[in-house]
Write an enzyme that holds these catalytic residues in place. Structure first.
Site, PDB file in Angstrom:
ATOM      1  N   GLU A 211      71.815  40.255  81.790  1.00 17.68           N
ATOM      2  CA  GLU A 211      72.439  39.962  83.079  1.00 17.68           C
ATOM      3  C   GLU A 211      73.854  39.416  82.910  1.00 17.68           C
ATOM      4  O   GLU A 211      74.389  38.771  83.803  1.00 17.68           O
ATOM      5  CB  GLU A 211      71.576  38.971  83.876  1.00 17.68           C
ATOM      6  CG  GLU A 211      70.225  39.568  84.252  1.00 17.68           C
ATOM      7  CD  GLU A 211      69.444  38.714  85.237  1.00 17.68           C
ATOM      8  OE1 GLU A 211      69.895  37.609  85.578  1.00 17.68           O
ATOM      9  OE2 GLU A 211      68.368  39.171  85.668  1.00 17.68           O
ATOM     10  N   GLU A 293      62.387  28.053  88.751  1.00 22.69           N
ATOM     11  CA  GLU A 293      61.640  29.248  89.140  1.00 22.69           C
ATOM     12  C   GLU A 293      60.545  29.538  88.108  1.00 22.69           C
ATOM     13  O   GLU A 293      60.778  29.364  86.906  1.00 22.69           O
ATOM     14  CB  GLU A 293      62.654  30.399  89.196  1.00 22.69           C
ATOM     15  CG  GLU A 293      62.116  31.761  89.555  1.00 22.69           C
ATOM     16  CD  GLU A 293      63.266  32.787  89.540  1.00 22.69           C
ATOM     17  OE1 GLU A 293      64.420  32.430  89.868  1.00 22.69           O
ATOM     18  OE2 GLU A 293      63.004  33.939  89.169  1.00 22.69           O
ATOM     19  N   ASP A 320      58.681  33.596  91.713  1.00 19.36           N
ATOM     20  CA  ASP A 320      59.182  34.970  91.549  1.00 19.36           C
ATOM     21  C   ASP A 320      57.987  35.874  91.200  1.00 19.36           C
ATOM     22  O   ASP A 320      57.381  36.469  92.090  1.00 19.36           O
ATOM     23  CB  ASP A 320      60.258  34.985  90.455  1.00 19.36           C
ATOM     24  CG  ASP A 320      60.683  36.390  90.050  1.00 19.36           C
ATOM     25  OD1 ASP A 320      60.368  37.347  90.777  1.00 19.36           O
ATOM     26  OD2 ASP A 320      61.340  36.550  88.997  1.00 19.36           O
ATOM     27  N   LYS A 345      63.016  39.902  96.115  1.00 21.16           N
ATOM     28  CA  LYS A 345      63.484  41.094  95.409  1.00 21.16           C
ATOM     29  C   LYS A 345      62.990  42.316  96.161  1.00 21.16           C
ATOM     30  O   LYS A 345      61.771  42.512  96.297  1.00 21.16           O
ATOM     31  CB  LYS A 345      62.922  41.101  93.987  1.00 21.16           C
ATOM     32  CG  LYS A 345      63.511  40.030  93.064  1.00 21.16           C
ATOM     33  CD  LYS A 345      62.744  39.981  91.750  1.00 21.16           C
ATOM     34  CE  LYS A 345      63.513  39.230  90.656  1.00 21.16           C
ATOM     35  NZ  LYS A 345      62.644  38.987  89.467  1.00 21.16           N
TER      36      LYS A 345
END
Ligand code: PGA
Ligand code: ZN
Length: 439
Positions: A211, A293, A320, A345
C-alpha cells in the site's frame, strides 16, 4: 436538474490489472443516450472469511487469478438482465443483480462482476444528471451530511502486505491537528518522508509495501510504535496533539486455528486472547493510539466483547475481517457490544446499495464507519466520493505513495476545491479528547 430516467444501453466488462499486477475487472455501463459510467474493482490480501465471493478462474493462466468468467458473466447474463433498466434506480439495479446471482455471497456470478456493474451504474447515473459522483451518492444514501474525511495513512507495513516482515499489518498516521484535507495530506507526506529518513539513519530497509508504506521488518510492535512517534517528531509534529496513531492488527492472519492462539511469528511469541488484549491495552497506555482495527480474530466474539468493554470508551475499535461490511455481522456486533466502528469496503459487500445500507446501519448504532480501499487497488477513486457522500468522517487508502493510492487522495483534493464542504477533522474520534489529555 435531475433527469427523469436514463436507460442502460450496454454493459461491457474487460479484464485489467491491479496495483499488484493481478487481473481484476473493469466495467463500462453506457446509457441509451451515450453516457458512459466506468468502474473497476479492488482486491484484498488479508481477506475475511465472510466477504462476498471474488470469482477467479483458477487454472494455469495468470496464476489462477484470471477473471474471464466474471467478465463473461457481466457481458452475458448481467448485460441482458439490465438492458433498458433505469440507471437512476440504483436500489432496483442492485436488487436485480443480487436476485440474478441467487446465492448468499454472490458466489455464482462473482461479487467482483456484480460490484463492477453496481458502481459503474451509479457513475452513469451521476453523469446523466450532470452532478459530481459524491453528490449523486449522497442522494442515494439519503439524508447524510457530506464532509471531507480525515485520512488515516499507512506509514509502516507488515503482515501479508509486507512479506510478514512485522506481525502487525499496518501502523498509520492520523494528522489530528489538520484543519483542511490539504493540510492533512501535507502533514502525512512529511511524516512518511520523516519515517524513511529515520529508518535510513537506523540502518533499516525502506522497501515499499503493497500500500505504498514502508516495510522496516521490526521484530516488535512497540519498536514500530516508537518509530511512528520518532517520525512525527522528525516531521516537526507533536505526538498525541498534531499526529496520532491508528493500527490495523489484521489478527485473522495471526490466528492459528488448530492451536486456538495468535502466532506472532516475528516476535517469536504465541498469545491467547487475554494476552492479546493486554498487549493492545499496553499500546494504548504507552502511545498516542486512537484507533485499532481487527485486534482479534474474526470469530473471537468473546474476545471482541472484552476488548470493547476495556477500551471502547477510549479509542475506536474497528471491525474489518470481523464485520466484512456485512449487515448481519455488524448487527450482531451492535447487539453484543463488540467493536464500536466498522471498516467499509465495497467489494466485501458486493453492491453499492448494500454498502450504503451498512454505513447507514453503523450510523444508527453510533458505530464509526471508515471507508477503506484494498491492498490491491486500481486508479479508480470511487471510494473518495463515497466517503464524502456518506459523511463517514474517515478514509483509509494506504500511504501517500503510488498512483493507485494518490488517485483517491487527489480526488478528495478536487472535491474540496469548491470550498463548500466541511473537513471532518477528528469528529469521528469521539474519544480523542481523553486520549489527547493523557498523551
Ligand atoms: P486487504 O488489507 O485489502 O489486504 O484486506 C486492507 C486491510 O486489512 O484493511
Ligand atoms: Zn484491515
Amino acid at each position: 436538474m435531475t433527469v427523469a430516467s436514463a436507460a442502460v444501453g450496454s454493459v461491457h466488462a474487460r479484464q485489467i490489472f491491479d496495483s499488484r499486477g493481478r487481473p481484476t475487472i473493469e466495467v463500462d455501463v453506457t446509457t441509451t443516450s451515450g453516457v458512459v459510467g466506468r468502474a473497476s474493482v479492488p482486491s484484498g490480501a488479508s481477506t475475511g472469511t465472510h466477504e462476498a465471493w471474488e470469482l477467479r478462474d483458477g487454472g494455469d493462466a495468470y496464476a489462477g487469478l484470471g477473471v474471464s468468467n466474471a467478465v463473461a458473466n457481466v457481458n452475458g447474463e448481467i448485460a441482458s438482465a439490465l438492458r433498458g433498466f433505469d440507471v437512476l434506480d440504483q436500489r432496483g439495479v442492485d436488487t436485480v443483480l443480487v436476485a440474478l446471482d441467487g446465492t448468499q455471497n454472490l458466489r455464482r456470478l462473482g461479487a467482483n462482476a456484480v460490484l463492477g456493474v453496481s458502481l459503474a451504474v451509479s457513475r452513469a447515473a451521476a453523469q446523466s444528471n450532470d452532478v459530481p459522483l459524491y453528490q449523486w451518492l449522497g442522494e442515494l444514501g439519503g439524508g447524510t451530511n457530506p464532509s471531507l474525511p480525515m485520512p488515516m495513512v499507512n506509514i509502516l507495513s507488515g503482515g501479508l502486505h509486507a512479506g510478514r516482515g512485522m506481525d502487525v499489518q499496518d501502523f498509520l498516521a492520523v494528522p489530528a491537528s489538520a484543519t483542511t484535507i490539504d493540510e492533512a495530506l501535507t502533514m502525512v507526506g512529511l511524516i512518511r518522508s520523516a519515517a524513511a529518513q529515520v529508518m535510513a539513519e537506523r540502518g533499516l530497509t525502506t522497501l515499499l509495501a503493497d500500500e505504498g508504506g514502508l516495510s522496516p521488518g521490526l521484530d516488535s510492535s512497540e519498536a514500530a510504535l516508537e518509530l511512528m512517534v520518532a517520525s512525527f517528531e522528525r516531521a516537526g509534529l507533536s505526538p498525541g496533539v498534531d499526529a496520532v496513531i491508528a493500527i490495523d492488527v489484521a489478527a485473522h492472519s495471526l490466528w492459528d486455528q488448530q492451536r486456538g492462539e495468535y502466532n506472532l511469528a516475528r516476535e517469536g511469541r504465541r498469545l491467547g486472547t487475554p494476552e492479546m488484549i493486554e498487549m493492545v491495552c499496553s499500546w494504548v497506555d504507552d502511545f498516542p493510539v486512537v484507533s485499532i482495527e481487527d485486534a482479534l480474530d474474526e470469530e473471537d466474539w468473546e474476545g471482541w466483547k472484552s476488548l470493547t468493554a476495556r477500551l471502547g470508551d477510549r479509542i475506536n475499535l474497528i471491525g474489518d475481517d470481523f464485520f466484512t461490511t456485512n449487515p448481519i455481522r455488524l448487527q450482531r456486533g451492535v447487539d453484543e457490544l463488540a467493536a464500536n466502528g466498522v471498516l467499509v469496503k465495497v467489494n466485501q459487500n458486493g453492491t453499492l446499495t448494500g454498502t450504503l445500507d451498512v454505513v447507514a446501519a453503523a450510523r444508527a448504532a453510533q458505530y464509526v464507519p471508515v471507508v477503506s480501499a484494498r491492498s490491491g487497488e486500481t486508479e479508480d477513486s470511487f471510494i473518495s466520493d463515497l466517503a464524502v457522500a456518506t459523511g463517514a468522517g474517515q478514509i483509509k487508502v494506504g500511504s501517500v505513495r503510488c498512483s493507485d493510492r494518490l488517485s483517491k487522495y487527489n480526488q478528495l483534493v478536487r472535491i474540496a476545491e469548491n470550498g463548500s464542504l466541511p473537513f471532518a477533522r477528528m469528529d469521528a474520534y469521539p474519544r480523542f479528547a481523553s486520549v489527547r489529555a493523557s498523551a
